[in-house]
Design a protein around this motif. Structure first.
Motif, PDB file in Angstrom:
ATOM      1  N   LYS A   1       0.807  -1.210   0.000  1.00 50.78           N
ATOM      2  CA  LYS A   1       0.000   0.000   0.000  1.00 50.78           C
ATOM      3  C   LYS A   1       0.846   1.269   0.000  1.00 50.78           C
ATOM      4  N   THR A   2       2.185   1.109   0.084  1.00 49.41           N
ATOM      5  CA  THR A   2       3.053   2.281   0.065  1.00 49.41           C
ATOM      6  C   THR A   2       2.878   3.029  -1.255  1.00 49.41           C
ATOM      7  N   PRO A   3       2.652   4.350  -1.216  1.00 52.37           N
ATOM      8  CA  PRO A   3       2.396   5.091  -2.455  1.00 52.37           C
ATOM      9  C   PRO A   3       3.646   5.236  -3.303  1.00 52.37           C
ATOM     10  N   ARG A   4       3.420   5.546  -4.548  1.00 54.15           N
ATOM     11  CA  ARG A   4       4.521   5.753  -5.475  1.00 54.15           C
ATOM     12  C   ARG A   4       5.280   7.027  -5.127  1.00 54.15           C
ATOM     13  N   ARG A   5       6.567   7.035  -5.430  1.00 56.26           N
ATOM     14  CA  ARG A   5       7.383   8.220  -5.231  1.00 56.26           C
ATOM     15  C   ARG A   5       6.921   9.323  -6.170  1.00 56.26           C
ATOM     16  N   PRO A   6       6.806  10.562  -5.670  1.00 54.82           N
ATOM     17  CA  PRO A   6       6.364  11.651  -6.538  1.00 54.82           C
ATOM     18  C   PRO A   6       7.315  11.856  -7.717  1.00 54.82           C
ATOM     19  N   ARG A   7       6.797  12.376  -8.791  1.00 56.33           N
ATOM     20  CA  ARG A   7       7.632  12.685  -9.948  1.00 56.33           C
ATOM     21  C   ARG A   7       8.326  14.022  -9.745  1.00 56.33           C
ATOM     22  N   PHE A   8       9.629  14.020  -9.929  1.00 48.86           N
ATOM     23  CA  PHE A   8      10.401  15.232  -9.747  1.00 48.86           C
ATOM     24  C   PHE A   8      11.048  15.651 -11.062  1.00 48.86           C
ATOM     25  N   VAL A   9      11.456  16.889 -11.101  1.00 53.59           N
ATOM     26  CA  VAL A   9      12.111  17.425 -12.288  1.00 53.59           C
ATOM     27  C   VAL A   9      13.366  16.614 -12.591  1.00 53.59           C
TER      28      VAL A   9
ATOM     29  N   ALA B   1      -1.525  17.190  -3.475  1.00 52.66           N
ATOM     30  CA  ALA B   1      -1.226  15.811  -3.851  1.00 52.66           C
ATOM     31  C   ALA B   1       0.075  15.333  -3.219  1.00 52.66           C
ATOM     32  N   VAL B   2       1.072  16.197  -3.179  1.00 50.64           N
ATOM     33  CA  VAL B   2       2.354  15.835  -2.574  1.00 50.64           C
ATOM     34  C   VAL B   2       2.176  15.590  -1.075  1.00 50.64           C
ATOM     35  N   ALA B   3       1.422  16.451  -0.414  1.00 48.18           N
ATOM     36  CA  ALA B   3       1.172  16.271   1.017  1.00 48.18           C
ATOM     37  C   ALA B   3       0.414  14.971   1.282  1.00 48.18           C
ATOM     38  N   ASP B   4      -0.512  14.631   0.405  1.00 48.16           N
ATOM     39  CA  ASP B   4      -1.246  13.365   0.551  1.00 48.16           C
ATOM     40  C   ASP B   4      -0.297  12.178   0.458  1.00 48.16           C
ATOM     41  N   GLU B   5       0.647  12.226  -0.478  1.00 44.56           N
ATOM     42  CA  GLU B   5       1.580  11.113  -0.648  1.00 44.56           C
ATOM     43  C   GLU B   5       2.504  10.994   0.559  1.00 44.56           C
ATOM     44  N   ILE B   6       2.945  12.132   1.078  1.00 44.08           N
ATOM     45  CA  ILE B   6       3.780  12.115   2.282  1.00 44.08           C
ATOM     46  C   ILE B   6       3.007  11.506   3.442  1.00 44.08           C
ATOM     47  N   ALA B   7       1.780  11.980   3.637  1.00 42.00           N
ATOM     48  CA  ALA B   7       0.959  11.496   4.757  1.00 42.00           C
ATOM     49  C   ALA B   7       0.665  10.008   4.633  1.00 42.00           C
TER      50      ALA B   7
ATOM     51  N   ARG C   1      -2.244  14.752  10.762  1.00 43.12           N
ATOM     52  CA  ARG C   1      -1.234  15.642  11.331  1.00 43.12           C
ATOM     53  C   ARG C   1      -0.005  15.722  10.432  1.00 43.12           C
ATOM     54  N   VAL C   2       0.378  14.588   9.857  1.00 44.89           N
ATOM     55  CA  VAL C   2       1.514  14.596   8.930  1.00 44.89           C
ATOM     56  C   VAL C   2       1.191  15.453   7.705  1.00 44.89           C
ATOM     57  N   LYS C   3      -0.015  15.291   7.168  1.00 48.66           N
ATOM     58  CA  LYS C   3      -0.397  16.094   6.009  1.00 48.66           C
ATOM     59  C   LYS C   3      -0.417  17.581   6.348  1.00 48.66           C
ATOM     60  N   ALA C   4      -0.967  17.929   7.501  1.00 46.44           N
ATOM     61  CA  ALA C   4      -1.043  19.333   7.893  1.00 46.44           C
ATOM     62  C   ALA C   4       0.352  19.934   8.024  1.00 46.44           C
ATOM     63  N   HIS C   5       1.271  19.168   8.589  1.00 49.08           N
ATOM     64  CA  HIS C   5       2.637  19.676   8.699  1.00 49.08           C
ATOM     65  C   HIS C   5       3.252  19.878   7.316  1.00 49.08           C
ATOM     66  N   ALA C   6       3.054  18.910   6.436  1.00 55.37           N
ATOM     67  CA  ALA C   6       3.599  19.033   5.082  1.00 55.37           C
ATOM     68  C   ALA C   6       3.082  20.299   4.401  1.00 55.37           C
TER      69      ALA C   6
ATOM     70  N   PHE D   1      13.429   6.892   2.775  1.00 53.66           N
ATOM     71  CA  PHE D   1      13.464   6.159   4.038  1.00 53.66           C
ATOM     72  C   PHE D   1      12.324   5.147   4.171  1.00 53.66           C
ATOM     73  N   GLY D   2      11.276   5.296   3.358  1.00 51.00           N
ATOM     74  CA  GLY D   2      10.075   4.489   3.561  1.00 51.00           C
ATOM     75  C   GLY D   2       9.390   4.852   4.854  1.00 51.00           C
ATOM     76  N   SER D   3       9.609   6.090   5.304  1.00 48.47           N
ATOM     77  CA  SER D   3       9.163   6.473   6.646  1.00 48.47           C
ATOM     78  C   SER D   3       8.888   7.958   6.734  1.00 48.47           C
ATOM     79  N   ALA D   4       7.657   8.307   7.098  1.00 45.81           N
ATOM     80  CA  ALA D   4       7.352   9.707   7.390  1.00 45.81           C
ATOM     81  C   ALA D   4       8.022  10.135   8.684  1.00 45.81           C
ATOM     82  N   VAL D   5       8.090   9.243   9.665  1.00 48.11           N
ATOM     83  CA  VAL D   5       8.683   9.583  10.956  1.00 48.11           C
ATOM     84  C   VAL D   5      10.144   9.973  10.802  1.00 48.11           C
TER      85      VAL D   5
END
Length: 250
Positions: free
Chosen positions: A5-13, A100-106, A165-170, A188-192
């Protein structure tokens, strides 16, 4: 371990892979007329892939990017310019996709590596418990993110409050810090662990080592080949760069 269920890494430049000869002699920084600090190549500001000026919010962050340009040889090598890539992503992409980025982080908080303890062998379980518990406690104490550890790899949802809370911080971060956090979380595979690095509570290299305790344990048992070791060192270097990125942003 990786949860399905781990989300995909965001696309970066991606910086241009085309071979570009060095066209400047001096790389420096200077205050920009519209605010922030511009990278200067012989006095002129280079542009991002989307043709925006390469301007960063702090002098230190601009110097971090300028140092990569100064270190280039006869030809530009994008693989040696991670801070430039982070800056370009922040300028070109993140502002248009913050939600969308905050959602993926959260989402990573919902399947955080520091919450998934092995069931066996006991030495691995003990190491994970000893090394990961302090950072779950840190997240609860400092960020209000309370996560529940489990044994095994079967996904167990975390509380919606913790994820929120993670999303709000992001979303509270500017585009440059958000870019760094969005890069650190999948590394890291880890928000923490990513939050701890972003907040200056944990060194990037240490966070990387914490994120791969199970891999390290297997390497201790069975050894590691040179190619895998090279990949690991490249990822550790990325983690260390992310620490410098956050520090430079202040």
């Amino acid at each position: 371990m990786t949860d399905p269920k781990t989300p995909r890494r965001p696309r970066f430049v991606e910086l241009s892979p085309d071979r570009v000869s060095r066209f400047w002699s001096d790389a420096s920084v200077g205050p920009h007329v519209d605010g922030g600090w511009a990278v200067l190549l012989d006095g002129r500001t280079p542009k991002t892939p989307d043709k925006a000026l390469l301007v960063l919010p702090t002098e230190a962050s601009a110097r971090l990017v300028a140092a990569e340009w100064a270190a280039q040889g006869q030809f530009l090598d994008p693989s040696t310019m991670p801070a430039t890539r982070l800056a370009s992503t922040a300028i070109d992409r993140i502002g248009q996709a913050r939600e969308a980025v905050a959602d993926e982080i959260a989402a990573y908080a919902g399947s955080d590596v520091v919450c998934y303890l092995a069931e066996h062998p006991n030495p691995l379980v003990e190491r994970q418990t000893r090394e990961w518990r302090p950072w779950r406690d840190w997240a609860a104490r400092e960020m209000g993110v309370i996560l529940t550890p489990v044994s095994g790899i079967v996904h167990q949802p975390q509380s919606p409050e913790a994820v929120a809370r993670v999303k709000a911080h992001a979303l509270s971060l500017d585009d440059f810090r958000l870019t760094g956090l969005a890069t650190a979380v999948p590394l890291f595979g880890s928000a923490v662990l990513a939050l701890a690095v972003e907040q200056g509570a944990l060194e990037g290299g240490v966070a990387f080592d914490l994120s791969r305790i199970d891999e390290q344990f297997q390497e201790e048992q069975w050894g590691v080949d040179a190619e895998a070791a090279e990949r690991t060192e490249a990822r550790r270097a990325e983690a260390e760069l992310l620490q410098r990125w956050f520090e430079a942003l202040g």
